[in-house]
Design a protein around this motif. Structure first.
Motif, short mmCIF file in Angstrom:
data_model
loop_
_atom_site.label_atom_id
_atom_site.label_comp_id
_atom_site.label_asym_id
_atom_site.label_seq_id
_atom_site.Cartn_x
_atom_site.Cartn_y
_atom_site.Cartn_z
N ALA A 181 -5.85 -34.38 1.30
CA ALA A 181 -4.85 -33.35 0.98
C ALA A 181 -3.61 -34.03 0.41
O ALA A 181 -3.03 -34.91 1.05
N LEU A 182 -3.23 -33.64 -0.79
CA LEU A 182 -2.05 -34.21 -1.43
C LEU A 182 -1.00 -33.11 -1.58
O LEU A 182 -1.26 -32.07 -2.19
N ASP A 183 0.16 -33.35 -1.01
CA ASP A 183 1.24 -32.38 -1.11
C ASP A 183 1.80 -32.34 -2.53
O ASP A 183 1.94 -33.38 -3.18
N LEU A 184 2.12 -31.12 -3.01
CA LEU A 184 2.59 -30.98 -4.39
C LEU A 184 4.11 -31.11 -4.48
O LEU A 184 4.75 -30.53 -5.37
N GLY A 185 4.70 -31.86 -3.58
CA GLY A 185 6.16 -31.98 -3.55
C GLY A 185 6.74 -32.77 -4.69
O GLY A 185 7.85 -32.48 -5.16
N GLU A 186 6.02 -33.79 -5.14
CA GLU A 186 6.57 -34.69 -6.15
C GLU A 186 5.73 -34.59 -7.41
O GLU A 186 4.70 -35.26 -7.55
N ALA A 187 6.17 -33.74 -8.31
CA ALA A 187 5.33 -33.43 -9.46
C ALA A 187 6.18 -33.16 -10.68
O ALA A 187 7.37 -32.83 -10.58
N SER A 188 5.58 -33.33 -11.85
CA SER A 188 6.25 -32.91 -13.07
C SER A 188 5.24 -32.19 -13.96
O SER A 188 4.04 -32.43 -13.88
N VAL A 189 5.74 -31.29 -14.77
CA VAL A 189 4.89 -30.50 -15.66
C VAL A 189 5.45 -30.60 -17.07
O VAL A 189 6.65 -30.40 -17.28
N LYS A 190 4.58 -30.91 -18.00
CA LYS A 190 5.01 -31.03 -19.39
C LYS A 190 4.13 -30.10 -20.22
O LYS A 190 2.91 -30.07 -20.05
N ILE A 191 4.76 -29.34 -21.09
CA ILE A 191 4.05 -28.32 -21.86
C ILE A 191 4.49 -28.39 -23.32
O ILE A 191 5.69 -28.52 -23.59
N ARG A 192 3.55 -28.31 -24.24
CA ARG A 192 3.91 -28.09 -25.64
C ARG A 192 3.18 -26.85 -26.12
O ARG A 192 1.98 -26.71 -25.91
N THR A 193 3.92 -25.96 -26.75
CA THR A 193 3.32 -24.74 -27.31
C THR A 193 3.89 -24.53 -28.71
O THR A 193 4.86 -25.17 -29.11
N GLY A 194 3.27 -23.64 -29.44
CA GLY A 194 3.87 -23.15 -30.68
C GLY A 194 3.65 -24.01 -31.91
O GLY A 194 2.79 -24.90 -31.94
N ASP A 195 4.44 -23.70 -32.92
CA ASP A 195 4.28 -24.28 -34.26
C ASP A 195 4.48 -25.80 -34.28
O ASP A 195 5.17 -26.35 -33.42
N PRO A 196 3.92 -26.43 -35.31
CA PRO A 196 4.24 -27.85 -35.54
C PRO A 196 5.72 -28.01 -35.89
O PRO A 196 6.34 -27.09 -36.44
N SER A 197 6.26 -29.17 -35.58
CA SER A 197 7.62 -29.49 -36.02
C SER A 197 7.65 -29.58 -37.54
O SER A 197 6.63 -29.83 -38.18
N LEU A 198 8.85 -29.39 -38.08
CA LEU A 198 9.03 -29.47 -39.53
C LEU A 198 10.16 -30.43 -39.82
O LEU A 198 11.33 -30.13 -39.56
N ASP A 199 9.82 -31.59 -40.34
CA ASP A 199 10.81 -32.60 -40.69
C ASP A 199 11.56 -32.15 -41.95
O ASP A 199 10.98 -31.50 -42.82
N ASP A 200 12.82 -32.53 -42.03
CA ASP A 200 13.61 -32.18 -43.21
C ASP A 200 12.93 -32.62 -44.50
O ASP A 200 12.99 -31.93 -45.52
N ALA A 201 12.26 -33.77 -44.42
CA ALA A 201 11.61 -34.32 -45.61
C ALA A 201 10.48 -33.43 -46.12
O ALA A 201 10.05 -33.57 -47.27
N ASP A 202 9.98 -32.53 -45.24
CA ASP A 202 8.82 -31.72 -45.61
C ASP A 202 9.16 -30.24 -45.83
O ASP A 202 8.27 -29.41 -46.02
N ARG A 203 10.45 -29.94 -45.76
CA ARG A 203 10.88 -28.55 -45.82
C ARG A 203 10.50 -27.87 -47.14
O ARG A 203 10.20 -26.67 -47.17
N ASP A 204 10.49 -28.63 -48.20
CA ASP A 204 10.19 -28.03 -49.50
C ASP A 204 8.72 -28.17 -49.91
O ASP A 204 8.36 -27.80 -51.03
#
Lengths: 232, 232
Positions: free
Chosen positions: B161-184
Motif C-alpha cells: 500500500a502506497l500513500d498518495l501523499g507525495e505526488a505530482s501530476v503533469k498534463i498537456r492538452t490542446g493545440d500544438p505551440s506556435l513559434d513566432d518563426a512559424d506564424r506565417d
C-alpha cells in the motif's frame, strides 16, 4: 535504421538476467527491437538526490542505439547527461488475461528493460540525426514536412544515446494459466481481451486556416493499429 | 472506492514539486485520481544494489491508497516490502502533437509521479480487500465471477500500500505551440492525432469447452474506450 552487424546476446550482466519465470524471457535482439519500435513512449529511471525518479518520455531507436532527449533546463536530463546510471523500461500491453481463478489473472505484454549510462550526443550533424530518429519514431513523415530545428533550438535540447548492450525482454502471450483446482470448472469462461493502441481522427489546430489539408503522413495513421518507423 | 475525507494538496516536498513549465502541472487530487484510474499499468522505480530499476506492473486505487502486488519470489517486490524508497509513474498518452516546427512537436498526455515507501498489507481480510481493488482495476467484474484466492495463493503474494501523499501530476492538452518563426507558415498543417486504448474481441482459451459464453463483464469492455473502475 540499420541492423547492428554484430548482434550480441541480451542479458549479459546480473542485473539484466532474469531470475524468475525464465520461459517469459526472450533472448534475441529482434524481440528487443520489436518492443522498442512498438511503444510510443518509455519510462526512464535514475537516482536523484538518493531517491529513485521515473519519468515518461519519447524515444527512438537506430540499430543498437536508443536515443532520448530533453530540455537543457531539466535537472533529470542534466543528471543523465552527467552520466547517471539509467534504467529505461518500455512496455506494450497486448491483452487482459482472464483466468478461471483470480490468482491466474494476468496481462499479455511485451516489455524491455535497458540498463546503462547514456552518452550525450554532440555536434550539429550527429545531434540532428538523433533528433530525426526520435521524430520518425513519434511522428513518421514530420521531419520532411515541418520546420527542422535551428541552431538555437538544437542548443536548447540535450540528446542522449544509450547503447542497447545490457537489456532484457520479457513477453507473455497466449491463454490464461489453468490451475489444477480449476480444471473441472468447465462452465467458467477464460480467455484474453486484446488491448490495442489506435489513432483517432486528426484535430486541426485553431491557428491553421481553413482549407489546409491534413497531410498524408498524419491521416494515414488513423487506419493503422501499430506504430512502426517507416523503414519497417 | 471512497474519496478521502481530507484532501491535502499535491506536491508537498521538493522532489514532487515542479520546477519547469508550471502551467502543465495540476494541483488537485481529482486530476491524480483520473490518471491513476485511467491507466492500465504503472512503472515502479526503486534502487537495487545501487542501480535504478524500473518495472511495469498492475495497480489499483482506493481513496488515497495505491495498491501494488507481486510474487514473494521477486527480489524487487521483497525490496519494496522491506521499505525501499519507491517512485511510481503512471502515464496516459492522449495524442501526438504535430506542430509547424519539429521543436514544437510533442505529446498530449496525463502523467502522475508518486514518491514514498510502501507498507506491506497483511492480514487475510485487508490483503483480500487490496487484491480485490487491484482486480477491479484490471478486470472489473472478475472478482465476482472467477475463483477468489485461497490461503496458499494469498501467502504467495506480497501486497503493498502506497500513500498518495507525495505526488505530482503533469498534463498537456490542446493545440500544438506556435513559434513566432512559424506564424506565417499558413499552408503548413498543425494539429493533434488522438491516441486511444481500445479493447478488441475476446479470445476464448483453448481449454474452455464450446458453448461457454463470454461473460458480460468482459464483452462489454470492447465497446468502451477508457478504463474506469465500476464505481466511477
Amino acid at each position: 535504421m540499420t541492423a547492428s552487424p554484430t548482434r550480441p546476446p541480451l542479458s549479459p550482466t546480473p542485473r539484466s538476467t532474469p531470475t524468475r519465470k525464465p520461459q517469459r524471457y526472450a533472448s534475441d535482439r529482434d524481440a528487443l527491437y520489436d518492443v522498442l519500435d512498438s511503444a510510443l513512449l518509455c519510462h526512464v529511471g535514475l537516482v536523484l538526490n538518493g531517491s529513485p525518479v521515473v519519468l515518461p518520455t519519447a524515444h527512438g531507436r537506430d540499430g543498437d542505439t536508443l536515443y532520448l532527449h530533453g530540455s537543457t533546463g531539466s535537472g533529470n536530463v542534466r543528471a543523465a547527461v552527467d552520466g547517471a546510471d539509467l534504467c529505461v523500461a518500455v512496455s506494450v500491453l497486448d491483452g487482459i488475461v482472464y483466468a478461471r481463478s483470480l490468482s491466474d489473472h494476468s496481462m499479455n505484454y511485451r516489455s524491455a528493460v535497458i540498463h546503462g549510462r547514456a552518452a550525450p550526443v554532440t555536434g550539429e550533424e550527429r545531434k540532428t540525426h538523433a533528433l530525426r530518429v526520435l521524430s520518425e519514431h513519434l511522428s513518421p513523415g514530420s521531419w520532411d514536412y515541418a520546420r527542422t530545428p535551428d541552431r538555437k533550438e538544437l542548443a536548447a535540447t540535450h540528446v542522449l544515446a544509450l547503447d542497447l548492450g545490457e537489456a532484457s525482454v520479457k513477453i507473455r502471450t497466449g491463454d490464461p494459466s489453468l490451475d489444477d483446482a480449476d480444471r473441472d470448472a468447465h462452465t467458467t469462461w477464460a480467455g484474453v481481451l486484446p488491448v490495442h493502441t489506435t489513432f483517432g481522427t486528426p484535430v486541426t489546430a485553431d491557428y491553421v486556416p481553413e482549407g489546409v489539408a491534413v497531410p498524408e503522413h498524419v491521416s494515414a495513421r488513423t487506419t493503422g493499429r501499430t506504430v512502426r518507423p517507416p523503414s519497417w
